[in-house]
Design a protein around this motif. Structure first.
Motif, PDB file in Angstrom:
ATOM      1  N   CYS A  61      52.571  73.811  42.357  1.00  0.00           N
ATOM      2  CA  CYS A  61      51.167  73.239  42.124  1.00  0.00           C
ATOM      3  C   CYS A  61      50.411  74.560  42.127  1.00  0.00           C
ATOM      4  O   CYS A  61      50.372  75.549  42.911  1.00  0.00           O
ATOM      5  N   GLY A  62      49.969  74.866  40.816  1.00  0.00           N
ATOM      6  CA  GLY A  62      48.957  76.101  40.555  1.00  0.00           C
ATOM      7  C   GLY A  62      48.016  76.384  41.839  1.00  0.00           C
ATOM      8  O   GLY A  62      48.218  77.491  42.563  1.00  0.00           O
ATOM      9  N   PRO A  63      47.134  75.583  42.131  1.00  0.00           N
ATOM     10  CA  PRO A  63      46.147  75.923  43.379  1.00  0.00           C
ATOM     11  C   PRO A  63      46.892  76.141  44.630  1.00  0.00           C
ATOM     12  O   PRO A  63      46.629  76.810  45.441  1.00  0.00           O
ATOM     13  N   CYS A  64      48.089  75.349  44.739  1.00  0.00           N
ATOM     14  CA  CYS A  64      48.665  74.952  46.213  1.00  0.00           C
ATOM     15  C   CYS A  64      49.857  75.903  46.140  1.00  0.00           C
ATOM     16  O   CYS A  64      50.426  76.224  47.336  1.00  0.00           O
ATOM     17  N   GLY A  65      50.400  76.728  45.100  1.00  0.00           N
ATOM     18  CA  GLY A  65      51.722  77.189  44.935  1.00  0.00           C
ATOM     19  C   GLY A  65      52.863  76.317  45.237  1.00  0.00           C
ATOM     20  O   GLY A  65      52.772  74.973  45.096  1.00  0.00           O
ATOM     21  N   LYS A  66      53.925  76.899  45.249  1.00  0.00           N
ATOM     22  CA  LYS A  66      55.310  76.064  45.494  1.00  0.00           C
ATOM     23  C   LYS A  66      55.374  75.587  46.565  1.00  0.00           C
ATOM     24  O   LYS A  66      55.165  76.467  47.824  1.00  0.00           O
ATOM     25  N   ASP A  67      55.775  74.375  46.827  1.00  0.00           N
ATOM     26  CA  ASP A  67      55.951  73.703  48.294  1.00  0.00           C
ATOM     27  C   ASP A  67      57.223  72.676  48.220  1.00  0.00           C
ATOM     28  O   ASP A  67      57.476  72.122  46.736  1.00  0.00           O
ATOM     29  N   ARG A  68      57.950  72.357  48.980  1.00  0.00           N
ATOM     30  CA  ARG A  68      58.773  71.627  48.983  1.00  0.00           C
ATOM     31  C   ARG A  68      58.155  69.991  49.733  1.00  0.00           C
ATOM     32  O   ARG A  68      57.588  70.051  50.674  1.00  0.00           O
ATOM     33  N   TYR A  69      58.679  68.928  48.851  1.00  0.00           N
ATOM     34  CA  TYR A  69      58.104  67.543  49.171  1.00  0.00           C
ATOM     35  C   TYR A  69      59.500  66.497  49.483  1.00  0.00           C
ATOM     36  O   TYR A  69      60.452  66.906  48.938  1.00  0.00           O
ATOM     37  N   PHE A  70      59.069  65.739  50.421  1.00  0.00           N
ATOM     38  CA  PHE A  70      59.968  64.890  51.105  1.00  0.00           C
ATOM     39  C   PHE A  70      59.853  63.347  50.754  1.00  0.00           C
ATOM     40  O   PHE A  70      58.509  63.009  50.821  1.00  0.00           O
ATOM     41  N   VAL A  71      60.917  62.651  50.371  1.00  0.00           N
ATOM     42  CA  VAL A  71      60.746  61.134  50.246  1.00  0.00           C
ATOM     43  C   VAL A  71      61.977  60.646  51.058  1.00  0.00           C
ATOM     44  O   VAL A  71      63.132  61.231  51.007  1.00  0.00           O
ATOM     45  N   GLY A  72      61.752  59.077  51.525  1.00  0.00           N
ATOM     46  CA  GLY A  72      62.836  58.767  52.300  1.00  0.00           C
ATOM     47  C   GLY A  72      63.719  58.431  51.092  1.00  0.00           C
ATOM     48  O   GLY A  72      63.500  57.874  50.192  1.00  0.00           O
ATOM     49  N   SER A  73      64.923  58.591  51.433  1.00  0.00           N
ATOM     50  CA  SER A  73      66.086  58.349  50.313  1.00  0.00           C
ATOM     51  C   SER A  73      66.658  56.876  50.248  1.00  0.00           C
ATOM     52  O   SER A  73      67.091  56.417  49.502  1.00  0.00           O
ATOM     53  N   LYS A  74      66.201  56.135  50.994  1.00  0.00           N
ATOM     54  CA  LYS A  74      66.063  54.648  51.161  1.00  0.00           C
ATOM     55  C   LYS A  74      65.477  53.920  50.036  1.00  0.00           C
ATOM     56  O   LYS A  74      65.744  52.787  49.744  1.00  0.00           O
ATOM     57  N   LEU A  75      64.572  54.769  49.585  1.00  0.00           N
ATOM     58  CA  LEU A  75      63.695  54.129  48.457  1.00  0.00           C
ATOM     59  C   LEU A  75      64.423  53.973  47.199  1.00  0.00           C
ATOM     60  O   LEU A  75      64.114  53.153  46.115  1.00  0.00           O
ATOM     61  N   GLY A  76      65.601  54.686  46.937  1.00  0.00           N
ATOM     62  CA  GLY A  76      66.405  54.620  45.847  1.00  0.00           C
ATOM     63  C   GLY A  76      65.899  55.322  44.618  1.00  0.00           C
ATOM     64  O   GLY A  76      66.765  56.498  44.210  1.00  0.00           O
ATOM     65  N   HIS A  77      64.685  55.361  44.297  1.00  0.00           N
ATOM     66  CA  HIS A  77      64.079  55.930  43.175  1.00  0.00           C
ATOM     67  C   HIS A  77      62.699  56.188  43.361  1.00  0.00           C
ATOM     68  O   HIS A  77      62.198  55.132  44.069  1.00  0.00           O
ATOM     69  N   VAL A  78      61.938  57.151  43.051  1.00  0.00           N
ATOM     70  CA  VAL A  78      60.678  57.301  43.217  1.00  0.00           C
ATOM     71  C   VAL A  78      60.164  57.952  41.763  1.00  0.00           C
ATOM     72  O   VAL A  78      60.682  58.960  41.368  1.00  0.00           O
ATOM     73  N   HIS A  79      58.907  57.374  41.631  1.00  0.00           N
ATOM     74  CA  HIS A  79      58.131  58.187  40.564  1.00  0.00           C
ATOM     75  C   HIS A  79      56.833  58.289  40.760  1.00  0.00           C
ATOM     76  O   HIS A  79      56.102  57.542  41.481  1.00  0.00           O
ATOM     77  N   PHE A  80      56.358  59.441  40.439  1.00  0.00           N
ATOM     78  CA  PHE A  80      54.854  59.882  40.721  1.00  0.00           C
ATOM     79  C   PHE A  80      54.277  60.573  39.872  1.00  0.00           C
ATOM     80  O   PHE A  80      54.881  61.252  39.218  1.00  0.00           O
ATOM     81  N   PHE A  81      52.811  60.628  39.821  1.00  0.00           N
ATOM     82  CA  PHE A  81      52.018  61.572  39.100  1.00  0.00           C
ATOM     83  C   PHE A  81      51.527  62.464  40.079  1.00  0.00           C
ATOM     84  O   PHE A  81      50.904  62.206  41.310  1.00  0.00           O
ATOM     85  N   HIS A  82      51.377  63.917  39.782  1.00  0.00           N
ATOM     86  CA  HIS A  82      50.800  64.999  40.636  1.00  0.00           C
ATOM     87  C   HIS A  82      49.671  65.496  39.755  1.00  0.00           C
ATOM     88  O   HIS A  82      50.003  66.120  38.964  1.00  0.00           O
ATOM     89  N   CYS A  83      48.485  65.389  40.573  1.00  0.00           N
ATOM     90  CA  CYS A  83      47.256  66.140  39.911  1.00  0.00           C
ATOM     91  C   CYS A  83      47.309  67.662  40.412  1.00  0.00           C
ATOM     92  O   CYS A  83      47.157  67.831  41.536  1.00  0.00           O
ATOM     93  N   GLU A  84      47.136  68.631  39.307  1.00  0.00           N
ATOM     94  CA  GLU A  84      47.303  69.756  39.651  1.00  0.00           C
ATOM     95  C   GLU A  84      45.865  70.320  39.965  1.00  0.00           C
ATOM     96  O   GLU A  84      45.806  71.600  40.316  1.00  0.00           O
ATOM     97  N   THR A  85      44.780  69.600  39.983  1.00  0.00           N
ATOM     98  CA  THR A  85      43.626  70.050  40.450  1.00  0.00           C
ATOM     99  C   THR A  85      43.281  69.451  41.643  1.00  0.00           C
ATOM    100  O   THR A  85      42.953  70.366  42.503  1.00  0.00           O
ATOM    101  N   CYS A  86      43.488  68.218  41.935  1.00  0.00           N
ATOM    102  CA  CYS A  86      42.915  67.676  43.285  1.00  0.00           C
ATOM    103  C   CYS A  86      43.854  67.534  44.370  1.00  0.00           C
ATOM    104  O   CYS A  86      44.020  67.333  45.454  1.00  0.00           O
TER     105      CYS A  86
END
Length: 130
Positions: A61-86
């Protein structure tokens, strides 16, 4: 759940599993009210990921730099949008590509994470630069 889980690991696992958006170690650390060192949170997350309880990935993420994010594996699959501004995460529903990939490549998809980055509607309306 395994008996070898410490109360802290159990709490961290619960935080990740309850989140409907990806969550970072720093956010988890804040949620724990900093009762433990950030490095301990990272070690717990590494362990939980290594035994398949959570899934992790890196997001740049430009303003925040690189970071590692986590989700529960029981979800099976995850889709999301990440805003690079806010830096907001917006869950995206629907997944039509898995069956297509399974048929085309003759594979069985068990889990996946798909993310899109860009600018959310609120930031784009403010005349953002991305």
């Amino acid at each position: 759940m395994r008996n070898s889980f410490s109360p802290l690991r159990m709490e961290i696992l619960s935080i990740v599993q309850k989140s409907d958006i990806p969550i970072s170690a720093k956010c988890i650390h804040t949620g724990l009210k900093k009762r433990t060192a950030l490095s301990t949170v990272y070690r717990a997350l590494w362990y939980l990921e290594s035994i398949g309880e959570i899934d992790g990935y890196q997001l740049d993420c430009g303003p925040c730099g690189k970071d590692r994010y986590f989700v529960g594996s029981k979800l099976g699959h995850v889709h999301f949008f990440h805003c690079e501004t806010c830096h907001a995460f917006i869950p995206v529903s629907g997944c039509g590509m898995v069956s297509s990939i399974e048929k085309k490549y003759r594979v069985k998809v068990r889990r996946h994470v798909v993310y899109f980055t860009g600018e959310c509607g609120a930031c784009a309306g403010k005349g953002g630069t991305k």
